[in-house]
Design an enzyme around this catalytic site. Structure first.
Site, PDB file in Angstrom:
ATOM      1  N   CYS A 107     106.347 119.910  93.851  1.00  0.00           N
ATOM      2  CA  CYS A 107     107.551 119.073  93.817  1.00  0.00           C
ATOM      3  C   CYS A 107     107.548 118.040  94.946  1.00  0.00           C
ATOM      4  CB  CYS A 107     108.812 119.944  93.828  1.00  0.00           C
ATOM      5  SG  CYS A 107     110.279 119.013  93.341  1.00  0.00           S
ATOM      6  N   HIS A 210     108.349 123.441  89.536  1.00  0.00           N
ATOM      7  CA  HIS A 210     108.367 124.533  90.515  1.00  0.00           C
ATOM      8  C   HIS A 210     107.773 125.806  89.900  1.00  0.00           C
ATOM      9  CE1 HIS A 210     110.610 123.063  94.042  1.00  0.00           C
ATOM     10  NE2 HIS A 210     111.182 122.238  93.198  1.00  0.00           N
ATOM     11  N   GLU A 212     106.615 128.345  91.320  1.00  0.00           N
ATOM     12  CA  GLU A 212     106.958 129.574  92.059  1.00  0.00           C
ATOM     13  C   GLU A 212     108.238 130.229  91.538  1.00  0.00           C
ATOM     14  OE1 GLU A 212     107.625 126.606  93.086  1.00  0.00           O
ATOM     15  OE2 GLU A 212     109.598 126.635  94.015  1.00  0.00           O
TER      16      GLU A 212
END
Ligand code: MN
Length: 239
Positions: A107, A210, A212
């Protein structure tokens, strides 16, 4: 140990706290890596010493990149910037590229990578780039919102082996001018660059989404596994 993954973090100027979402740590641990936090306490001249002690780097999400770094005055919608963090991360990613040390830039990280290589950003997509596509999703982070098309014959494609995936989207900035030495490897349906890589290096990869927080999504986990694998190979080659 051959899988030490350095990760950058944010700083809260009001409370004097460094902070980072738990999801980065758990994604790295799950992929077999050992996360080491890299707070922007050190100035950019320390970047070589930091990289001596890690096998791969993650530039994490966070606030906006200072528009000064790509020669623009701040737009009204530019959020809070953190100049020490910008300088530290730019020094880290430049040093990583010099050594061919693997890096996953997430990001804001993708935006830092682009700016570090001489690219520019939309400071505010909504007002500067007309598109009906929602890039700052109202849905929670673990849920994907828009699709991206992956370009064949890229590092990203070699990791995911998929032409189209659904990703989350939590960004109001984006790549405007891609740095000449970088290559786009993914785009959303409105043509915005959502992934970049350095074609001349082993594993310099940026994604606008994202991974994660897409915890149970195979394509998101694959990125962290690929990073840890690249870290192991880097360590082997540099010994
Ligand atoms: Mn997006």
């Amino acid at each position: 140990m051959k899988n030490k993954i350095g990760i950058t973090c944010s700083y809260d100027y009001k409370r004097s706290y460094f902070f980072l979402s738990h999801s980065y740590f758990s994604a790295i641990v799950k992929a077999g890596g050992v996360p080491l936090l890299l707070p922007a306490m050190l100035d950019s001249s320390h970047a070589p010493a930091v990289l001596e002690n890690i096998d791969a780097l993650v530039l994490t999400g966070g606030g906006d990149v200072d528009s000064y770094l790509f020669n623009e005055e701040p737009h009204q919608q530019q959020g809070e910037v953190d100049p020490p963090r910008d300088h530290f991360e730019i020094a880290l990613i430049r040093e990583a590229m010099k050594r061919d040390l693997p890096a996953l830039c997430i990001c804001r990280g993708l935006q830092v990578l682009n700016v570090a290589c001489g690219g520019t950003l939309y400071q505010d997509l909504e007002s500067q780039r007309l598109s009906p596509l929602q890039h700052f999703q109202r849905t929670h982070r673990p849920f994907p919102s828009h699709s991206v098309t992956i370009k064949p014959k890229t590092l990203l494609f070699s990791i995911l082996n998929e032409k189209k995936i659904r990703v989350n989207s939590i960004h109001h900035q984006g790549i405007k001018g891609l740095a000449p030495e970088l290559k786009a490897n993914a785009r959303s349906a409105d043509g915005l660059i959502e992934g970049i890589e350095h074609p001349g290096l082993t594993f310099i990869l940026g994604v606008q989404w994202h991974p994660e927080t897409l915890e149970n999504t195979p394509h998101a986990q694959a990125l962290f596994r690929a990073l840890v694998e690249a870290a192991k190979k880097y360590n082997k080659n540099s010994c």
